[in-house]
Scaffold this motif. Structure first.
Motif, PDB file in Angstrom:
ATOM      1  N   ASN A 176       3.038   6.251  -5.787  1.00 52.80           N
ATOM      2  CA  ASN A 176       2.265   5.571  -4.737  1.00 52.80           C
ATOM      3  C   ASN A 176       0.771   5.691  -4.979  1.00 52.80           C
ATOM      4  O   ASN A 176       0.016   4.730  -4.810  1.00 52.80           O
ATOM      5  CB  ASN A 176       2.592   6.166  -3.353  1.00 52.80           C
ATOM      6  N   GLY A 199      -0.186   3.504  -7.748  1.00 55.28           N
ATOM      7  CA  GLY A 199      -0.142   2.111  -7.297  1.00 55.28           C
ATOM      8  C   GLY A 199      -1.392   1.737  -6.523  1.00 55.28           C
ATOM      9  O   GLY A 199      -1.971   0.664  -6.717  1.00 55.28           O
ATOM     10  N   ASN A 200      -1.805   2.653  -5.672  1.00 57.68           N
ATOM     11  CA  ASN A 200      -3.024   2.404  -4.901  1.00 57.68           C
ATOM     12  C   ASN A 200      -4.250   2.375  -5.805  1.00 57.68           C
ATOM     13  O   ASN A 200      -5.164   1.580  -5.597  1.00 57.68           O
ATOM     14  CB  ASN A 200      -3.182   3.468  -3.811  1.00 57.68           C
ATOM     15  N   MET A 245      -2.616   3.686   3.032  1.00 60.29           N
ATOM     16  CA  MET A 245      -3.367   4.807   2.469  1.00 60.29           C
ATOM     17  C   MET A 245      -4.824   4.414   2.339  1.00 60.29           C
ATOM     18  O   MET A 245      -5.154   3.344   1.853  1.00 60.29           O
ATOM     19  CB  MET A 245      -2.796   5.128   1.097  1.00 60.29           C
ATOM     20  N   ALA A 286      -4.216  -0.941  -7.673  1.00 62.09           N
ATOM     21  CA  ALA A 286      -4.602  -2.039  -6.788  1.00 62.09           C
ATOM     22  C   ALA A 286      -6.116  -2.076  -6.577  1.00 62.09           C
ATOM     23  O   ALA A 286      -6.689  -3.123  -6.291  1.00 62.09           O
ATOM     24  CB  ALA A 286      -3.892  -1.902  -5.453  1.00 62.09           C
ATOM     25  N   GLY A 325      -3.374  10.030   1.361  1.00 61.52           N
ATOM     26  CA  GLY A 325      -2.791  10.600   2.578  1.00 61.52           C
ATOM     27  C   GLY A 325      -1.290  10.464   2.571  1.00 61.52           C
ATOM     28  O   GLY A 325      -0.714   9.873   1.658  1.00 61.52           O
ATOM     29  N   ASN A 326      -0.652  11.056   3.569  1.00 57.21           N
ATOM     30  CA  ASN A 326       0.799  10.919   3.739  1.00 57.21           C
ATOM     31  C   ASN A 326       1.591  11.382   2.525  1.00 57.21           C
ATOM     32  O   ASN A 326       2.599  10.780   2.159  1.00 57.21           O
ATOM     33  CB  ASN A 326       1.167   9.464   4.068  1.00 57.21           C
TER      34      ASN A 326
HETATM   35  C1  LIG Z   1      -0.147   3.198  -1.494  1.00 59.40           C
HETATM   36  O1  LIG Z   1       0.540   4.314  -1.021  1.00 59.40           O
HETATM   37  C2  LIG Z   1       1.323   4.068   0.146  1.00 59.40           C
HETATM   38  C3  LIG Z   1       1.972   5.347   0.556  1.00 59.40           C
HETATM   39  O2  LIG Z   1       1.015   6.230   1.038  1.00 59.40           O
HETATM   40  C4  LIG Z   1       2.375   3.058  -0.134  1.00 59.40           C
HETATM   41  O3  LIG Z   1       3.051   2.766   1.069  1.00 59.40           O
HETATM   42  C5  LIG Z   1       1.742   1.819  -0.681  1.00 59.40           C
HETATM   43  O4  LIG Z   1       2.733   0.948  -1.091  1.00 59.40           O
HETATM   44  C6  LIG Z   1       0.856   2.150  -1.855  1.00 59.40           C
HETATM   45  N1  LIG Z   1       0.169   0.993  -2.288  1.00 59.40           N
HETATM   46  C7  LIG Z   1       0.400   0.478  -3.487  1.00 59.40           C
HETATM   47  C8  LIG Z   1      -0.418  -0.684  -3.841  1.00 59.40           C
HETATM   48  O5  LIG Z   1       1.210   0.960  -4.261  1.00 59.40           O
END
Ligand SMILES: *[C@@H]1O[C@H](CO)[C@@H](O)[C@H](O)[C@H]1NC(C)=O
Ligand SMILES: *[C@@H]1O[C@H](CO)[C@@H](O)[C@H](O)[C@H]1NC(C)=O
Ligand SMILES: *[C@@H]1O[C@H](CO)[C@@H](O)[C@H](O)[C@H]1NC(C)=O
Ligand SMILES: *[C@@H]1O[C@H](CO)[C@@H](O)[C@H](O)[C@H]1NC(C)=O
Ligand SMILES: *[C@@H]1O[C@H](CO)[C@@H](O)[C@H](O)[C@H]1NC(C)=O
Ligand SMILES: *[C@@H]1O[C@H](CO)[C@@H](O)[C@H](O)[C@H]1NC(C)=O
Ligand SMILES: *[C@@H]1O[C@H](CO)[C@@H](O)[C@H](O)[C@H]1NC(C)=O
Ligand SMILES: *[C@@H]1O[C@H](CO)[C@@H](O)[C@H](O)[C@H]1NC(C)=O
Ligand SMILES: *[C@@H]1O[C@H](CO)[C@@H](O)[C@H](O)[C@H]1NC(C)=O
Ligand SMILES: *[C@@H]1O[C@H](CO)[C@@H](O)[C@H](O)[C@H]1NC(C)=O
Ligand SMILES: *[C@@H]1O[C@H](CO)[C@@H](O)[C@H](O)[C@H]1NC(C)=O
Ligand SMILES: *[C@@H]1O[C@H](CO)[C@@H](O)[C@H](O)[C@H]1NC(C)=O
Length: 546
Positions: free
Chosen positions: A70, A73-74, A1, A77, A512-513
């Motif tokens: 997600n 999580g992003n 992402m 991070a 995205g996604n």
């Molecule tokens: C960020 O999102 C993507 C899905 O779009 C996922 O695969 C990925 O694990 C996520 N990253 C974190 C750090 O959670």
């Protein structure tokens, strides 16, 4: 992402490693987890808390918990510790699918506490807590342009747009005004007590769910409150109207939830010469508010009886307030002659500082139950804010400097009050994003011939140019380059941190996604049905292009 934010945040946090607080306690019944303030700073876990955050108004309204998880999580991070989002989602008809929080229709309002309603907010906060991210919830929006789903300036017979396609299409003040207003002017949201009580009922339903949850960072009364909106204001609206509303509603929120901070969400407009309800000199008189002086405690909400009494008192005060510098005419505040004269004059400083937006951020911040200040910076929107607004800079260094000046001005105003300050939303439109840009007063969706969301540049920009005046016209282009955006953000982050701003939030996170389905907020192709299986988060010109 992909997100453009990550490197920036790392750079800023890296340069200010001392700002990252050390977690000291376990979360349980520990009241120190709640954000509080002391000496102009935020305190969390017993330590000073300065944060880098972001905006994602669509986050609670994604289709699946996994998507929300997600995205969080992003964010985590990337070093994000606070996310600002909408705790409102007003509709005028119940959508067949998707989330809605309040139906405003047929002379009444109905709150949805189901799994496609307020429970989405519960889920968001639960998931955010897992990632150590605090949620700053905004309770309504100043802006509510209606997307006429059948009208299209180019191809009137085009397929209707999905709900929530437009940035601000989540209801807000004008949804109440359109339904309940007598004159249907925007300021009735602030002055009409029937509207007030509908808004307070909704607010109570949301706020009461989180009284004991420290992962709610704070309650923001509104995104960018001001006199004018997509529905025009009556000319009797002024800074005292808007400040008084903040004083009343912040007191109401505190009466339900003494554990959390309350902020305005205003854009940071100021007015040194306007009459004040909460003047700095002499010092404010907090005696009108018990809750403002209450030491924040782990004790949950006050008893029902006490709460009811306080609410009744607050309403009584709201109905019969004693204005500092105005009179009440037919339910509306009217500033005294001197205040009005001062407000109207002084146009040399532009609308941002002459009170004509109806916002005096310092007077609002000095209201006893407002815990911290807010301001925003969207230079691309300046040319839409009305006559008298400073001209849009056409030189990049001027643009950057204008932002630094704005940051320093707002910091000085907040420091005079002695409360923390957040740059709650900050955005600069890039060339890549220009095809998605919707100015805040826009009522027209993007042209129907933007058909391919994965390749927005394939559409005709000239059509947009006809509809919307170009924005940051640096070197004659629409929007800045990615590199310039990054440079500007870096300069503004540094200016904010050096000036003493306590939190900075970019507008807005891109993702995205995401899973798509009917009723989703996932950005769908403008033409055709909203049935793509995956898509990016809504992009109003400020999102990451995924
Ligand atoms: C960020 O999102 C993507 C899905 O779009 C996922 O695969 C990925 O694990 C996520 N990253 C974190 C750090 O959670
Ligand atoms: C979306 O998923 C595809 C395939 O799983 C991947 O190649 C792509 O990088 C992802 N895009 C984003 C923006 O995460
Ligand atoms: C406060 O402490 C909790 C529990 O250790 C932790 O999860 C949270 O991230 C901390 N908050 C801050 C701002 O450090
Ligand atoms: C509003 O009332 C009308 C007439 O009774 C009814 O047809 C309509 O369904 C109602 N709308 C909503 C959203 O309840
Ligand atoms: C929703 O609100 C109604 C009316 O107040 C109440 O009867 C019901 O129990 C609530 N449902 C949930 C799931 O909270
Ligand atoms: C929306 O647009 C259609 C087509 O131009 C028009 O017939 C209709 O009256 C419009 N509706 C509103 C509420 O403006
Ligand atoms: C407030 O709105 C209600 C509902 O439309 C209306 O009945 C009332 O007259 C309004 N009050 C004022 C003071 O305009
Ligand atoms: C409010 O906005 C409308 C357009 O929606 C505009 O015509 C009007 O001049 C504005 N009024 C003020 C006081 O800024
Ligand atoms: C938005 O504001 C700008 C500047 O005042 C004006 O030119 C434009 O027509 C407005 N757009 C709409 C849709 O009201
Ligand atoms: C604008 O164009 C001039 C001349 O080509 C160039 O020197 C300058 O760097 C450009 N500025 C930006 C911000 O791109
Ligand atoms: C949309 O644009 C992308 C990128 O240019 C391209 O790969 C894709 O085939 C396009 N889709 C359609 C339906 O035109
Ligand atoms: C979009 O529509 C405009 C106006 O009808 C047209 O000039 C332009 O060629 C179209 N662009 C595309 C990519 O279809």
């Amino acid at each position: 992402m992909r997100s453009y934010i990550a490197p920036l945040v790392f750079a800023v946090l890296g340069a200010h490693a001392a700002l990252t607080p050390t977690p000291t306690r376990r979360w349980g019944t520990d009241s120190s987890l709640f954000a509080s303030t002391k000496d102009g700073q935020f305190i969390v876990n017993g330590s000073t808390f300065k944060f880098v955050g972001t905006n994602a108004y669509w986050l609670p309204y994604l289709n699946t918990d996994e998507d929300i998880d997600n995205v969080l999580g992003n964010m985590s991070a990337a070093g994000i510790s606070v996310v600002r989002t909408w705790a409102f989602n007003d509709v005028t008809t119940i959508p067949e699918e998707g989330v809605w929080l309040q139906l405003i229709s047929n002379g009444t309002a109905q709150i949805n506490n189901g799994t496609n309603g307020l429970q989405r907010l519960d889920k968001l906060v639960e998931l955010a807590a897992n990632h150590g991210i605090y949620v700053l919830f905004s309770l309504t929006n100043n802006w509510n342009p209606i997307a006429n789903e059948t009208a299209d300036p180019l191809t009137p017979s085009s397929t209707p747009l999905p709900r929530n396609f437009l940035s601000n299409d989540y209801g807000g003040m004008d949804a109440y005004v359109r339904e309940f207003g007598v004159d249907k002017t925007h300021d009735e949201f602030y002055t009409n007590m029937t509207i007030r009580s509908f808004f307070e009922d909704f607010t109570q339903a949301v706020v009461s769910r989180f009284v004991n949850n420290p992962w709610v960072f704070s309650w923001e009364l509104a995104n960018d409150p001001r006199c004018n909106s997509s529905v025009p204001t009556a000319d009797t609206c002024n800074t005292n109207v808007v400040t008084q509303w903040h004083a009343d509603v912040s007191e109401f929120v505190k009466s339900i939830d003494p554990n959390h901070l309350v902020s305005s969400g205003d854009a940071g407009f100021s007015c040194a010469t306007c009459s004040k309800i909460f003047p700095l000199q002499p010092p404010p008189q907090p005696s009108a508010s018990v809750s403002s002086r209450r030491k924040r405690s782990p004790v949950p909400a006050m008893s029902k009886a006490r709460q009811a009494k306080k609410v009744a008192e607050a309403r009584k005060r709201s109905v019969n307030p004693v204005p500092a510098d105005g009179v009440r005419i037919r339910g509306r505040w009217v500033a005294n002659k001197e205040a009005k004269r001062q407000t109207a004059g002084n146009s040399a400083v532009g609308t941002a500082n002459d009170g004509s937006t109806g916002v005096d951020s310092q007077d609002i911040l000095n209201a006893p139950n407002i815990g911290f200040g807010s301001f925003q910076y969207f230079p691309d929107q300046n040319s839409y804010a009305g006559p008298g607004q400073p001209a849009q800079p056409t030189n990049f260094s001027d643009l950057v400097q204008q932002g630094i000046d704005w940051i320093q001005q707002n910091t000085a105003n907040a420091q005079a009050v002695g409360k923390p300050l957040t740059l709650t939303a900050l955005g600069l439109v890039t060339q890549d994003n220009f095809p998605f840009f919707i100015p805040f007063n826009g009522t027209t969706p993007p042209p129907s011939n933007i058909t391919n969301t994965t390749d927005p540049t394939s559409s005709s920009l000239s059509v947009r140019d006809l509809l919307y005046t170009p924005v940051t016209a640096i070197n004659g282009t629409n929007g800045v380059t990615q590199q310039q955006q990054s440079e500007a953000y870096q300069a503004w982050f540094n200016a904010a941190l050096n000036a003493g701003v306590n939190g900075v939030m970019t507008y807005q996170w891109g993702a995205g996604n995401l899973t798509s389905a009917q009723g989703t907020v996932v950005q769908a192709p403008v033409s055709g049905t909203n049935t793509v299986s995956q898509g990016p988060a809504p992009n109003d010109g400020y999102g990451g292009v995924a």
